[in-house]
Design a protein around this motif. Structure first.
Motif, PDB file in Angstrom:
ATOM      1  N   VAL A   1       0.893  -1.191   0.108  1.00  0.00           N
ATOM      2  CA  VAL A   1      -0.020   0.091   0.075  1.00  0.00           C
ATOM      3  C   VAL A   1       0.727   1.239   0.097  1.00  0.00           C
ATOM      4  N   LYS A   2       2.211   1.020   0.050  1.00  0.00           N
ATOM      5  CA  LYS A   2       3.141   2.373  -0.065  1.00  0.00           C
ATOM      6  C   LYS A   2       3.188   2.995  -1.343  1.00  0.00           C
ATOM      7  N   PRO A   3       3.924   4.026  -1.548  1.00  0.00           N
ATOM      8  CA  PRO A   3       3.865   4.665  -2.851  1.00  0.00           C
ATOM      9  C   PRO A   3       4.396   3.714  -3.906  1.00  0.00           C
ATOM     10  N   VAL A   4       3.944   3.910  -5.172  1.00  0.00           N
ATOM     11  CA  VAL A   4       4.482   2.970  -6.317  1.00  0.00           C
ATOM     12  C   VAL A   4       4.950   3.976  -7.482  1.00  0.00           C
ATOM     13  N   TYR A   5       5.565   3.397  -8.491  1.00  0.00           N
ATOM     14  CA  TYR A   5       6.009   4.353  -9.366  1.00  0.00           C
ATOM     15  C   TYR A   5       6.253   3.051 -10.603  1.00  0.00           C
ATOM     16  N   TYR A   6       5.718   3.440 -11.895  1.00  0.00           N
ATOM     17  CA  TYR A   6       6.038   2.566 -12.942  1.00  0.00           C
ATOM     18  C   TYR A   6       7.131   3.385 -14.204  1.00  0.00           C
ATOM     19  N   LEU A   7       8.097   2.698 -14.198  1.00  0.00           N
ATOM     20  CA  LEU A   7       9.145   3.072 -15.227  1.00  0.00           C
ATOM     21  C   LEU A   7       8.979   2.889 -16.574  1.00  0.00           C
TER      22      LEU A   7
ATOM     23  N   TYR B   1       5.914  12.654 -15.788  1.00  0.00           N
ATOM     24  CA  TYR B   1       4.186  12.508 -16.074  1.00  0.00           C
ATOM     25  C   TYR B   1       3.796  13.685 -15.055  1.00  0.00           C
ATOM     26  N   GLN B   2       3.061  14.408 -16.057  1.00  0.00           N
ATOM     27  CA  GLN B   2       2.450  15.540 -15.257  1.00  0.00           C
ATOM     28  C   GLN B   2       3.530  16.431 -14.396  1.00  0.00           C
ATOM     29  N   GLY B   3       4.606  16.475 -15.139  1.00  0.00           N
ATOM     30  CA  GLY B   3       5.855  17.307 -14.359  1.00  0.00           C
ATOM     31  C   GLY B   3       6.301  16.574 -13.303  1.00  0.00           C
ATOM     32  N   ILE B   4       6.224  15.423 -13.201  1.00  0.00           N
ATOM     33  CA  ILE B   4       6.836  14.710 -12.079  1.00  0.00           C
ATOM     34  C   ILE B   4       7.537  13.496 -12.671  1.00  0.00           C
ATOM     35  N   SER B   5       8.726  13.190 -11.911  1.00  0.00           N
ATOM     36  CA  SER B   5       9.608  11.736 -12.288  1.00  0.00           C
ATOM     37  C   SER B   5       9.994  11.143 -11.065  1.00  0.00           C
ATOM     38  N   LEU B   6      10.485  10.040 -11.092  1.00  0.00           N
ATOM     39  CA  LEU B   6      10.773   9.440  -9.992  1.00  0.00           C
ATOM     40  C   LEU B   6      11.986  10.132  -9.379  1.00  0.00           C
TER      41      LEU B   6
END
Length: 363
Positions: A40-46, A71-76
């Motif tokens: 349930v913690k933050p996830v990010y798809y590369l 994506y929408q001005g945000i990256s990992l």
């Protein structure tokens, strides 16, 4: 990306094989439904793409994951802190490379892929793949290892190298010193006073690196005597362990069919033990400020060996800047263009120059 890959069957197979290699080697983990529900913690798809290098027999395709993609001005990478710079001092490494008569270079194989990510970080390194079956629901994977484009990854890997050096300093002080002082990223670059010292250093480095499951892809040496001795030792080890032939030290120095090798992008011919410039052909069809700056940036000279030529470029570039009446893509006047054409010819002549690697005089 999938549609482009399907246009070339050979590339498509290479790409799919590379992804499957990630799963097979444990570099990426296929997430089950339970894994997805439990986290349930933050996830990010590369996003990912391939770099094709048909001249590289061992790795003709390399998968690149892109944590800088926005994506929408945000990256990992916008959430990652770089941390302290631990990759090494480039100029210091190259200067020490020139100190002693016998030199060697080693590239750590797949360095980043030997370093595990903390479990909580793997879920911000998820990616999708469906084996190029367009009607299939994508499988979700999570990277388990450090990936190179992550903002802190070079320093994370360097931290591991420094930790191994510290842990093995008592038993292998020479190897520990080399890992600390004569490493830049994943390249080990060192020079020794004698061939005996080279053999000792390489064997120590192999032992220390093995403690972290690292190994050198290939040792490049300036001495055939050392090369032959290491080759005999490697063949003996190969017979005893029946290991893959790829671990054997080659009996001839030849990288990708080239006459010399690049040492941190500086040309080095280990047979003749000289340094040279890898000069690219200039793009001089239509000279503008942008083209001029692009061309002079092609010459990489961290040691300053070409300063007699590059100082002329800098002075000529200042004249363009001082004029203040040329935009980036405006054609330069004929008199300025002629001057730059002459400078570009001088740059091309640098490829004929060679410098002894070792700064010590013979005998």
């Amino acid at each position: 990306m999938e549609r482009n890959l399907l246009k070339d069957e050979a590339k498509a197979k290479l790409y799919d094989d590379a992804i499957m290699e990630y799963e097979r080697n444990g570099w990426a983990h296929r997430l089950s439904g339970e894994d997805l529900e439990a986290h349930v913690k933050p996830v990010y798809y590369l996003p990912h793409h391939g770099i094709y290098r048909p001249d590289k027999k061992s790795t003709p395709l390399r998968i690149v994951f892109d944590p800088a993609c926005q994506y929408q001005g945000i990256s990992l990478n916008s959430f990652l802190h770089k941390g302290p710079c631990l990759i090494g001092n480039l100029l210091g490494v190259l200067l020490r490379f020139r100190e002693e008569p016998v030199a060697f270079v080693g590239d750590i194989s797949k360095m980043y892929l030997q370093i595990e990510l903390p479990e909580e970080d793997t879920h911000v390194h998820r990616f999708l793949w469906r084996n190029l079956e367009l009607t299939k629901k994508p499988t979700i994977y999570a990277l388990q290892r450090v990936t190179f484009p992550d903002k802190p990854s070079p320093d994370m890997a360097s931290f591991v190298m420094l930790k191994m050096a510290k842990d093995n300093e008592e038993d292998h002080p020479n190897a520990a010193t080399i890992l600390r002082r004569n490493r830049y990223m994943d390249d080990l670059i060192h020079s020794c006073p004698t061939t005996k010292k080279v053999v000792q250093s390489i064997k120590e480095l192999d032992r220390v690196l093995a403690t972290g499951s690292f190994k050198i892809k290939q040792w490049i040496l300036s001495s055939e005597i050392v090369l032959n001795e290491l080759s005999q030792a490697s063949r003996k080890k190969h017979e005893e362990e029946k290991s893959d032939e790829s671990t054997a030290v080659p009996t001839a120095v030849n990288l990708d069919g080239e006459k010399g090798v690049k040492t941190l992008d500086v040309g080095w011919n280990p047979q003749t033990d000289v340094l040279s410039f890898a000069v690219k052909e200039p793009n001089a069809a239509k000279l503008t400020k942008r083209v001029v700056l692009s061309n002079i940036s092609r010459l990489y000279d961290p040691l300053g060996l070409a300063s007699a030529v590059t100082i002329k470029e800098r002075i000529a570039l200042q004249h363009i800047w001082r004029a203040k009446n040329f935009d980036w893509d405006d054609p330069l006047p004929d008199e300025i263009s002629v001057r730059w054409q002459t400078l570009f010819k001088e740059i091309q002549e640098l490829r004929t120059l060679e410098f002894p690697r070792c700064l010590q005089p013979e005998n």
